[in-house]
Design an enzyme around this catalytic site. Structure first.
Site, PDB file in Angstrom:
ATOM      1  CE  LYS A  69     -46.338  27.544  -9.802  1.00 23.73           C
ATOM      2  NZ  LYS A  69     -45.936  26.946  -8.495  1.00 23.73           N
TER       3      LYS A  69
ATOM      4  CD  GLU B 137     -32.094  25.283 -18.266  1.00 18.77           C
ATOM      5  OE1 GLU B 137     -31.662  24.108 -18.341  1.00 18.77           O
ATOM      6  OE2 GLU B 137     -31.455  26.256 -18.693  1.00 18.77           O
TER       7      GLU B 137
ATOM      8  CB  CYS C 278     -32.075  19.023 -13.013  1.00 24.39           C
ATOM      9  SG  CYS C 278     -31.035  20.474 -12.815  1.00 24.39           S
TER      10      CYS C 278
ATOM     11  CD  GLU D 129     -35.042  14.097 -13.042  1.00 26.90           C
ATOM     12  OE1 GLU D 129     -36.206  14.361 -13.382  1.00 26.90           O
ATOM     13  OE2 GLU D 129     -34.128  14.937 -13.031  1.00 26.90           O
TER      14      GLU D 129
HETATM   15  P1  NAD Z   1     -42.778  20.016 -11.652  1.00 28.32           P
HETATM   16  O1  NAD Z   1     -42.668  20.109 -13.118  1.00 28.32           O
HETATM   17  O2  NAD Z   1     -43.833  19.195 -11.054  1.00 28.32           O
HETATM   18  O3  NAD Z   1     -42.942  21.454 -11.000  1.00 28.32           O
HETATM   19  C1  NAD Z   1     -42.108  22.524 -11.331  1.00 28.32           C
HETATM   20  C2  NAD Z   1     -42.903  23.805 -11.225  1.00 28.32           C
HETATM   21  O4  NAD Z   1     -43.916  23.809 -12.231  1.00 28.32           O
HETATM   22  C3  NAD Z   1     -43.617  24.008  -9.904  1.00 28.32           C
HETATM   23  O5  NAD Z   1     -43.580  25.382  -9.583  1.00 28.32           O
HETATM   24  C4  NAD Z   1     -45.045  23.586 -10.224  1.00 28.32           C
HETATM   25  O6  NAD Z   1     -46.013  24.173  -9.401  1.00 28.32           O
HETATM   26  C5  NAD Z   1     -45.194  24.071 -11.649  1.00 28.32           C
HETATM   27  N1  NAD Z   1     -46.194  23.394 -12.467  1.00 28.32           N
HETATM   28  C6  NAD Z   1     -46.733  22.163 -12.302  1.00 28.32           C
HETATM   29  N2  NAD Z   1     -47.612  21.896 -13.290  1.00 28.32           N
HETATM   30  C7  NAD Z   1     -47.626  22.982 -14.111  1.00 28.32           C
HETATM   31  C8  NAD Z   1     -48.322  23.313 -15.314  1.00 28.32           C
HETATM   32  N3  NAD Z   1     -49.168  22.468 -15.897  1.00 28.32           N
HETATM   33  N4  NAD Z   1     -48.068  24.502 -15.898  1.00 28.32           N
HETATM   34  C9  NAD Z   1     -47.182  25.367 -15.353  1.00 28.32           C
HETATM   35  N5  NAD Z   1     -46.513  25.113 -14.210  1.00 28.32           N
HETATM   36  C10 NAD Z   1     -46.719  23.940 -13.591  1.00 28.32           C
HETATM   37  O7  NAD Z   1     -41.332  19.550 -11.177  1.00 28.32           O
HETATM   38  P2  NAD Z   1     -40.859  19.203  -9.719  1.00 28.32           P
HETATM   39  O8  NAD Z   1     -41.112  17.779  -9.428  1.00 28.32           O
HETATM   40  O9  NAD Z   1     -41.367  20.206  -8.759  1.00 28.32           O
HETATM   41  O10 NAD Z   1     -39.295  19.492  -9.880  1.00 28.32           O
HETATM   42  C11 NAD Z   1     -38.387  18.514 -10.137  1.00 28.32           C
HETATM   43  C12 NAD Z   1     -38.022  18.476 -11.610  1.00 28.32           C
HETATM   44  O11 NAD Z   1     -37.359  19.673 -11.983  1.00 28.32           O
HETATM   45  C13 NAD Z   1     -37.067  17.372 -11.927  1.00 28.32           C
HETATM   46  O12 NAD Z   1     -37.490  16.679 -13.065  1.00 28.32           O
HETATM   47  C14 NAD Z   1     -35.756  18.100 -12.189  1.00 28.32           C
HETATM   48  O13 NAD Z   1     -34.871  17.405 -13.019  1.00 28.32           O
HETATM   49  C15 NAD Z   1     -36.213  19.367 -12.770  1.00 28.32           C
HETATM   50  N6  NAD Z   1     -35.189  20.411 -12.630  1.00 28.32           N
HETATM   51  C16 NAD Z   1     -34.505  20.799 -13.740  1.00 28.32           C
HETATM   52  C17 NAD Z   1     -33.506  21.761 -13.642  1.00 28.32           C
HETATM   53  C18 NAD Z   1     -32.748  22.203 -14.856  1.00 28.32           C
HETATM   54  O14 NAD Z   1     -32.113  23.249 -14.802  1.00 28.32           O
HETATM   55  N7  NAD Z   1     -32.781  21.482 -15.946  1.00 28.32           N
HETATM   56  C19 NAD Z   1     -33.218  22.330 -12.402  1.00 28.32           C
HETATM   57  C20 NAD Z   1     -33.927  21.899 -11.285  1.00 28.32           C
HETATM   58  C21 NAD Z   1     -34.925  20.932 -11.424  1.00 28.32           C
END
Ligand code: NAD
Length: 476
Positions: A182, A256, A290, A387
């Site tokens: 997804k 991650e 991230c 963050e």
């Molecule tokens: P998010 O957690 O809101 O969303 C990430 C994904 O999860 C999206 O596809 C979203 O639709 C989905 N999602 C949301 N709620 C969910 C649930 N309850 N169950 C399953 N899936 C769900 O994060 P974001 O704001 O879109 O992304 C930014 C974050 O991602 C930052 O905190 C960043 O640090 C992190 N990030 C981490 C890495 C890494 O490798 N550690 C890499 C890139 C981004």
């Protein structure tokens, strides 16, 4: 400020359909209840396409397709044949690289210079790298005949849409799993073009399935009884919710999550290079990274020259049209993310830190945030702890290496860190003590498919990339 004539990359290379269905069992299909959402260009707010929103019935269907493909085809196929598909996908990604780069910049807002030179080449490199492992799993150090896990549920964020897809799908397929992925709700388009690439590569139906939608779709997918493995990249908050939801189940999980990296500049560092590293660390991809170096730790003795040089450099950063090849900083990915960056930055000011941005004109439409630094930041400030996930840097100082380590590690996160010094022995001393999954020395934000990436503490667990990245998809 230098003046340049705009040099926009042509959009003509991409064909965006007015609407997209879900990619299930090798074909685009309509969602059961017909629901959809819009994806927009964050640099102009133009609607790019109408995207199907998968509900629980669609997730069921996608998981069933992945299960059937796993049982009947993919888990039985010799590794050398799986490799051929992965090599084919990698080559098509290279051939269609320009199209993928333009589409990524349109849907995400990142500068074309980055999508063209960083994201897409790394995507192809991941598929090439894991294609090489597909027939060598017995030599990966996980026993003579490591078995795949089955169906992997993969949920990714919007900051590196296609690259996060590659990090997830390439090792999963190489190890013999099938997937339901997804993409994030604001950046589905390159994942859907990837679905077309799977068709073009004649990948057997059901091996890769793409379900679009928001958090509820992600939740239905990770909580589905039919999946054996969950790979999630996203916020720490959602990662914790997933870990709670699957606790006690048989599902294997890798997470991650977020980060708050320290970029540590010692007094013997080459200042000009370090300033480039600071800029790359926090302004690359609008700071939507991230592992961004969002906390600058400068040794007190070089604070003044580093700050002066950093400000001079920031005044030369060009913010604007992501498709312009001169652009350094593109659009913030969504109105919601812009609001989060604004809110946390305002709190930084209220807490007494001093805010500075170079003069820069921002476009009228779309979502924009000028590159910003905060000085006079202390460890207690929220901008130093939380963050921000935007082009905002907190500057702190230290006197001794021990103080640098103490401050760098004073965070709930542990994803990455940077160290800038002329002394090799100090690099090793620091790397031993920093609680971070990746430590870059005299560079920052360098990625390679052969090196593992992942966090400590609230940055998650498990590793992606390299031989370690295979382990997450094997029953070892
Ligand atoms: P998010 O957690 O809101 O969303 C990430 C994904 O999860 C999206 O596809 C979203 O639709 C989905 N999602 C949301 N709620 C969910 C649930 N309850 N169950 C399953 N899936 C769900 O994060 P974001 O704001 O879109 O992304 C930014 C974050 O991602 C930052 O905190 C960043 O640090 C992190 N990030 C981490 C890495 C890494 O490798 N550690 C890499 C890139 C981004």
């Amino acid at each position: 400020m230098f003046e340049y004539a705009p040099a926009p990359e042509s959009r003509a290379v991409v064909d965006i359909n007015p609407s997209y269905g879900l990619f299930i069992d090798g074909a685009f299909v309509d969602p059961a209840d017909g629901a959809s959402f819009k994806t927009i260009n964050p640099a102009s707010e133009e609607v790019l396409s109408e995207i199907a929103e998968a509900g629980p019935a669609d997730v069921d269907r996608a998981v069933a397709a992945a299960r059937a493909a796993y049982d009947k085809v993919w888990s039985r196929m010799p590794g050398r044949d799986r490799a051929k598909y992965l090599y084919r996908i990698a080559r098509i990604i290279q051939e269609r690289g320009r199209e993928l780069a333009v589409l990524e910049s349109l849907d995400n807002g990142k500068p074309i210079r980055e999508s063209r030179d960083v994201d897409i080449p790394l995507v192809a490199a991941h598929f090439f790298y894991y294609a090489g492992w597909a027939d060598k799993l017995a030599h990966a150090g996980f026993g003579p005949a490591p078995k795949p896990l089955g169906v992997a549920a993969q949920v990714i964020p919007w900051n590196f849409p296609l690259l996060m897809l590659a990090w997830k799908i390439a090792p999963a397929l190489a190890a013999g799993n099938t997937v339901v992925l997804k993409p994030a709700e604001t950046t589905p388009l390159t994942a859907l073009l990837f679905a077309e690439i799977c068709q073009q590569a004649d990948l057997p139906p059901g091996v890769v399935n793409i379900v679009t939608g928001a958090g509820e779709t992600g939740r239905a997918l990770v909580e589905h009884d039919g999946v054996d493995k969950i790979a999630f990249t996203g916020s720490t908050e959602v990662g914790k919710a997933i870990a709670r939801a699957v606790a006690g189940s048989r599902k294997k999980v890798t997470l991650e999550l977020g980060g708050k990296a320290a970029n540590v500049i010692f007094e013997d560092a080459p200042i000009d290079q370090a300033v480039e590293g600071i800029v790359n660390g926090i302004f690359f991809n609008q700071g939507h990274v991230c592992c961004a170096g969002s906390r600058l730790l400068v040794q007190e003795s070089v604070y003044e020259p580093v700050l002066a040089s950093l400000k001079r450099r920031m005044a030369r950063l060009r913010v604007g049209d992501p498709l312009d090849k001169n652009t350094d900083i593109g659009a913030i990915n969504s109105a919601a993310q812009l609001e989060r960056i604004r809110a946390l930055s305002d709190i930084g000011g209220e807490e007494g830190a001093e805010r500075w941005s170079p003069p820069c004109e921002l476009p009228d439409n779309g979502f924009w945030f000028a590159p910003t630094i905060f000085t006079g930041v202390t460890q207690a400030h929220r901008i130093a702890r939380e963050e921000i996930f935007g082009p905002v840097l907190s500057v702190l100082t230290f006197r001794t290496p021990a103080e640098a380590v103490e401050k760098a590690n004073n965070t709930p996160y542990g994803l990455s860190a940077g160290v800038w010094t002329d002394k090799g022995s100090r690099i090793l001393w620091m790397a031993d003590r920093l609680r971070a999954g990746v430590v870059w020395a005299n560079t920052f934000n360098k990625f390679d498919p052969s090196s593992p990436f992942g966090g400590y503490k609230e940055s998650g667990y498990g590793r992606e990339g390299g031989r370690h990245g295979l382990e997450a998809y094997l029953d070892v």
